[in-house]
Scaffold this active site. Structure first.
Site, mmCIF file in Angstrom:
data_model
loop_
_atom_site.group_PDB
_atom_site.id
_atom_site.type_symbol
_atom_site.label_atom_id
_atom_site.label_comp_id
_atom_site.label_asym_id
_atom_site.label_seq_id
_atom_site.Cartn_x
_atom_site.Cartn_y
_atom_site.Cartn_z
ATOM 1 N N SER A 144 -5.226 9.769 0.483
ATOM 2 C CA SER A 144 -6.106 8.610 0.447
ATOM 3 C C SER A 144 -7.180 8.771 -0.635
ATOM 4 O O SER A 144 -6.863 8.808 -1.819
ATOM 5 C CB SER A 144 -6.713 8.393 1.843
ATOM 6 O OG SER A 144 -7.342 7.147 1.952
ATOM 7 N N ASP A 148 1.131 1.097 6.172
ATOM 8 C CA ASP A 148 -0.265 1.481 5.927
ATOM 9 C C ASP A 148 -1.130 0.225 5.828
ATOM 10 O O ASP A 148 -0.920 -0.611 4.952
ATOM 11 C CB ASP A 148 -0.349 2.291 4.621
ATOM 12 C CG ASP A 148 -1.670 3.012 4.450
ATOM 13 O OD1 ASP A 148 -2.696 2.505 4.941
ATOM 14 O OD2 ASP A 148 -1.680 4.078 3.806
ATOM 15 N N HIS A 158 -1.378 4.851 8.009
ATOM 16 C CA HIS A 158 -2.213 5.639 7.093
ATOM 17 C C HIS A 158 -2.347 7.058 7.636
ATOM 18 O O HIS A 158 -3.366 7.455 8.203
ATOM 19 C CB HIS A 158 -3.581 4.980 6.939
ATOM 20 C CG HIS A 158 -4.365 5.474 5.766
ATOM 21 N ND1 HIS A 158 -3.937 5.355 4.463
ATOM 22 C CD2 HIS A 158 -5.571 6.092 5.692
ATOM 23 C CE1 HIS A 158 -4.828 5.860 3.646
ATOM 24 N NE2 HIS A 158 -5.834 6.328 4.369
#
EC number: 3.1.2.-
Length: 227
Positions: A119, A173, A207
């Site tokens: 991320s 995600d 995610h």
């Protein structure tokens, strides 16, 4: 500039390679130790030292200005290209480069060092891979994106254009949308001309990092920083 504090897991055998992996927003280096633990349990990558740096505590606009572990400020996730904190991103790139130098000063060849992240940590790692003049052993980008694209497009160099790169994203995600991952992949290949990009997409993955992805990462590391 001193490097950030980090969780450092020494190699079990003769140390000939290093993986430096950056966590995401609000997380910690300890939160990604499972990568090293999975490798150790399977008696894999015993020659590799793992470093999981800790992001500094700083105000984050997305979090109403509250302080949290963050590599740079984020104003919104709906459009990751909007109002980006270029100064903060480049500061974290410098910190990552200082960690790379720490390893090369200790005798690890730069082409035996893999950088990566998840991320927000992915964004810093990809920016570093594009901007550094150090020839690396590999770059791993999970569930992230290329930040400050205009700056990187104007300032990137060819040092790591043929460096192996592992990019991965979950199709479900909802934090960093799957489309952003694909757009970053295309930018890296078509605009920055990286030639050795290994793309993985995981159906239904949110995610996060799944078991299949962990296995793929370990296989990729074994292939690209052999003992």
């Amino acid at each position: 500039m001193p490097p950030y504090p980090a969780v450092r897991i020494p190699a079990k055998a003769a140390h000939t390679a290093t993986v430096i992996f950056l966590h995401g927003l609000g997380d910690s280096g300890a939160g990604w130790m499972f990568l090293a633990e999975e490798a150790r349990k399977a008696q894999r990558l015993n020659h590799v030292k793992f470093i999981f740096p800790e992001a500094p505590q700083q105000p984050v606009s997305l979090n109403f200005g509250m302080r949290m572990p963050s590599w740079y400020d984020i104003k919104e996730l709906a459009n990751v290209n909007a109002a980006q904190d270029q100064e903060g991103i480049l500061e974290s790139v410098g910190r990552l480069e200082s960690l790379i130098k720490e390893e090369t000063d200790a005798g690890v060849p730069a082409n035996r060092i893999v950088i990566g992240g998840f991320s927000q940590g992915c964004a810093v790692s990809l920016a570093t891979g594009c901007l550094t003049q150090t020839k690396l052993g590999g770059i791993v980008g999970l569930s992230g994106y290329v930040p400050i694209k205009d700056y990187i497009l104007s300032q990137h160099n060819t040092t790591n254009q043929d460096t192996p790169m592992f990019l991965a994203h979950g199709t479900a995600d909802q934090v960093i949308r799957f489309d952003y991952g694909k757009l970053s992949r295309d930018f890296i290949i078509n605009e920055l001309k990286f030639k050795n990009v290994d793309w993985h997409q995981y159906e239904g993955l949110t995610h996060s990092c799944g078991f299949e992805e962990i296995s793929d990462i370990l296989n990729w590391l074994e292939e690209n920083i052999k003992e």
